[in-house]
Design a protein around this motif. Structure first.
Motif, short mmCIF file in Angstrom:
data_model
loop_
_atom_site.label_atom_id
_atom_site.label_comp_id
_atom_site.label_asym_id
_atom_site.label_seq_id
_atom_site.Cartn_x
_atom_site.Cartn_y
_atom_site.Cartn_z
N UNK A 175 0.85 -1.19 0.00
CA UNK A 175 0.00 0.00 0.00
C UNK A 175 0.89 1.24 0.00
N UNK A 176 0.52 2.24 -0.85
CA UNK A 176 1.31 3.46 -0.95
C UNK A 176 0.62 4.68 -0.34
N UNK A 177 -0.70 4.74 -0.48
CA UNK A 177 -1.40 5.97 -0.06
C UNK A 177 -2.86 5.66 0.23
N UNK A 178 -3.46 6.43 1.10
CA UNK A 178 -4.89 6.29 1.41
C UNK A 178 -5.45 7.69 1.69
N UNK A 179 -6.68 7.93 1.12
CA UNK A 179 -7.27 9.25 1.29
C UNK A 179 -8.72 9.23 0.80
N UNK A 180 -9.27 10.39 0.60
CA UNK A 180 -10.63 10.50 0.06
C UNK A 180 -10.60 11.34 -1.20
N UNK A 181 -11.61 11.12 -2.05
CA UNK A 181 -11.75 11.93 -3.27
C UNK A 181 -13.20 12.38 -3.39
N UNK A 182 -13.40 13.51 -4.06
CA UNK A 182 -14.74 14.06 -4.25
C UNK A 182 -15.12 13.99 -5.72
N UNK A 183 -16.33 13.50 -5.95
CA UNK A 183 -16.90 13.47 -7.30
C UNK A 183 -18.29 14.07 -7.23
N UNK A 184 -18.95 14.11 -8.39
CA UNK A 184 -20.31 14.64 -8.41
C UNK A 184 -21.27 13.75 -7.63
N UNK A 185 -20.85 12.49 -7.39
CA UNK A 185 -21.72 11.55 -6.66
C UNK A 185 -21.47 11.60 -5.16
N UNK A 186 -20.43 12.29 -4.70
CA UNK A 186 -20.18 12.36 -3.28
C UNK A 186 -18.71 12.14 -2.96
N UNK A 187 -18.45 11.82 -1.68
CA UNK A 187 -17.09 11.63 -1.19
C UNK A 187 -16.86 10.12 -1.04
N UNK A 188 -15.73 9.68 -1.51
CA UNK A 188 -15.40 8.24 -1.46
C UNK A 188 -13.98 8.07 -0.94
N UNK A 189 -13.79 6.99 -0.25
CA UNK A 189 -12.46 6.67 0.22
C UNK A 189 -11.71 5.85 -0.84
N UNK A 190 -10.40 5.97 -0.83
CA UNK A 190 -9.59 5.18 -1.78
C UNK A 190 -8.23 4.93 -1.15
N UNK A 191 -7.53 3.97 -1.71
CA UNK A 191 -6.11 3.80 -1.40
C UNK A 191 -5.42 3.25 -2.64
N UNK A 192 -4.16 3.60 -2.77
CA UNK A 192 -3.37 3.12 -3.91
C UNK A 192 -2.42 2.02 -3.42
N UNK A 193 -2.16 1.12 -4.32
CA UNK A 193 -1.33 -0.05 -3.97
C UNK A 193 -0.51 -0.47 -5.18
N UNK A 194 0.29 -1.48 -4.97
CA UNK A 194 1.17 -2.01 -6.01
C UNK A 194 0.35 -2.50 -7.20
N UNK A 195 0.77 -2.09 -8.39
CA UNK A 195 0.10 -2.55 -9.62
C UNK A 195 0.81 -3.80 -10.13
N UNK A 196 0.03 -4.86 -10.35
CA UNK A 196 0.56 -6.15 -10.81
C UNK A 196 0.02 -6.37 -12.22
N UNK A 197 0.88 -6.30 -13.24
CA UNK A 197 0.38 -6.33 -14.62
C UNK A 197 -0.06 -7.71 -15.11
N UNK A 198 0.25 -8.78 -14.39
CA UNK A 198 -0.05 -10.12 -14.90
C UNK A 198 -1.48 -10.56 -14.76
N UNK A 199 -2.32 -9.74 -14.13
CA UNK A 199 -3.71 -10.15 -13.93
C UNK A 199 -3.85 -11.08 -12.74
N UNK A 200 -4.99 -11.73 -12.63
CA UNK A 200 -5.27 -12.60 -11.50
C UNK A 200 -4.97 -14.06 -11.86
#
Length: 468
Positions: free
Chosen positions: A75-100
């Motif tokens: 995990x790299x970051x965690x915060x909130x973002x605002x859109x026209x639909x409201x406030x939502x929480x998010x966090x960013x993490x390691x991107x793994x390009x190989x899929x699941x």
């Protein structure tokens, strides 16, 4: 419809590149950080959450930040973002390009190679072992192919456990937690008790994934579509993996079967215990040295007994033939004398004195009644060999032919000659003279067929130890 669009910039930092997928509670995007490059962003899409609710939703990010391991997403970051639909929480993490792992399995259209399947399970166990060894232990509760990411570390595959949204610390007294997760990968005891999830439940999920990778089918297909009540009392039989795929060996089958035991007390207790078994399977067993015991004493090879010299043993046979030094001459057979007496005397001189025969040291002359037997002559010559001439009874160069021996003594004497040649062969073999021994045996076998053809009496020849 996704909450975020491609090209949208979040908090003046993250630019959305593409929508990756969605789950029950969140959406995942691939975003780019201006300095750190590509990352994955998980946005909790439930609108109208309070600040406390958002904090609880971001508990997954907090938990992941405490479980640093190469087989767990970072995990790299965690915060909130605002859109026209409201406030939502998010966090960013390691991107793994190989899929699941689900994508990887679908690309192979069936089961994976055994070594690859075990390697994936080993890496999952390594990641979960960190969580299971916390105090109190943390359980994932939703291990499945869709939550296992396939990355790369050089040429090697790196599996990362993701989606800790349902992860919880167990009760420190009962080591249990509430039941959550995907039903197809849940252990039967979790259906019976709403608070029956545990580390052994995670082990069941890992075993189910491994079974699926090895056999291309779920371990208990009935549980996939069963209702929770039926799953709670499920007692179906697990088909051994080797019945579905012969390359699965017995040791691996026992490990997989134990991880899928219906009774949780018979299952691996936690991921570290399952990891130990899988690592042991991957490591070839060292050869066990033989016990250090003194070697048994080996008896010396048996040497044929050497018969005593003619002068040392009471026998009805004559002295053993001797090898003649170079240059010595052999005496031949005389052709005169009365046929009956001289023939018996000659036989006694050549093959040894018999009971009732004439005195030893006789002339040794034999009256030849016909042409000599060529086989018997050559055999006897090979058997006796050259020897020094003696003044009393010279050793003949040739043996008497069957035709020159009286009928009354012929069978007995020639049989004795054959037996004597065999004795000589054994003695010479014991002295390390194989060529001379072979000559004696050849002579003995040449005599016996001639005698059998003339008389046909097995019983008479067997008296002297001659085997026809």
């Amino acid at each position: 419809m996704p909450l975020l669009g491609e090209g949208q910039v979040i908090r003046d930092t993250y630019r959305v590149e593409r929508f990756l997928g969605e789950g029950a509670f969140a959406e995942v995007y691939r975003v780019r950080h201006p300095f750190l490059g590509r990352q994955a962003m998980k946005v909790f899409r439930r609108p109208g959450l309070s600040t406390n609710d958002i904090e609880k939703a971001l508990g997954e990010a907090v938990l992941l930040s405490r479980l640093g391991h190469p087989n767990i997403v970072r995990v790299f970051d965690a915060n909130t973002l605002e859109t026209s639909s409201g406030v939502f929480g998010y966090f960013t993490m390691e991107y793994v390009p190989g899929g699941t792992l689900a994508d990887h399995l679908a690309a192979h259209r069936g089961f994976l190679p055994v070594a690859e399947a075990v390697d994936i399970a080993v890496q999952v166990c390594r990641g979960l072992a960190v969580a299971h060894q916390k105090n109190p232990p943390i359980i994932h509760r939703d291990i499945k192919p869709q939550n296992l990411l396939m990355g790369h570390d050089g040429d090697a595959t790196r599996v990362l456990v993701s989606d800790f949204g349902l992860a919880r610390a167990v009760n420190p007294w009962t080591l249990m937690a509430s039941t959550r997760g995907t039903m197809a990968f849940k252990a039967p005891e979790t259906f019976l008790d709403p608070r029956g999830d545990s580390r052994a439940g995670d082990v069941w999920a890992i075993g189910s994934v491994l079974y699926l990778l090895l056999t291309a089918q779920m371990p208990h297909p009935e549980l996939v579509a069963a209702d929770p009540l039926a799953g709670a009392w499920y007692t179906g039989r697990l088909i051994p993996p080797r019945e579905l795929r012969y390359v699965v060996d017995e040791r691996l089958e026992k490990i997989v079967t134990r991880s899928l035991a219906l009774d949780p007390s018979q299952r691996h207790v936690s991921a570290p215990e399952l990891l130990t078994d899988l690592e042991s399977w991957r490591t070839p067993a060292a050869p066990v040295p033989p016990p250090s015991v003194p070697p048994p004493s080996v008896p010396p090879p048996s040497v044929p007994s050497v018969p005593p010299a003619a002068s040392e043993r009471p026998s009805t046979r004559g002295p053993a033939p001797r090898e003649e030094p170079a240059g010595a001459q052999n005496t031949g057979l005389a052709a005169g004398g009365p046929a009956q007496l001289t023939g018996a005397s000659s036989a006694a001189t050549t093959w040894g004195p018999h009971s009732g025969s004439g005195p030893s040291g006789g002339s040794g002359a034999v009256a030849t009644a016909g042409p000599p037997d060529a086989d018997a002559r050559s055999a006897a010559k090979a058997a006796t060999g050259p020897g020094p001439a003696s003044p009393g009874a010279a050793e003949p160069d040739d043996v008497p032919s069957l035709a020159s021996v009286p009928a009354s003594v012929e069978a007995d004497d020639v049989a004795g000659a054959a037996a004597h040649l065999v004795d000589e062969a054994l003695r010479l073999a014991g002295e390390g003279r194989p060529v001379a021994a072979a000559n004696r045996l050849t002579a003995a076998y040449d005599l016996v067929p001639a005698l059998r053809d003339r008389h046909g009496s097995r019983e008479q020849l067997s008296r002297r130890g001659v085997v026809m």
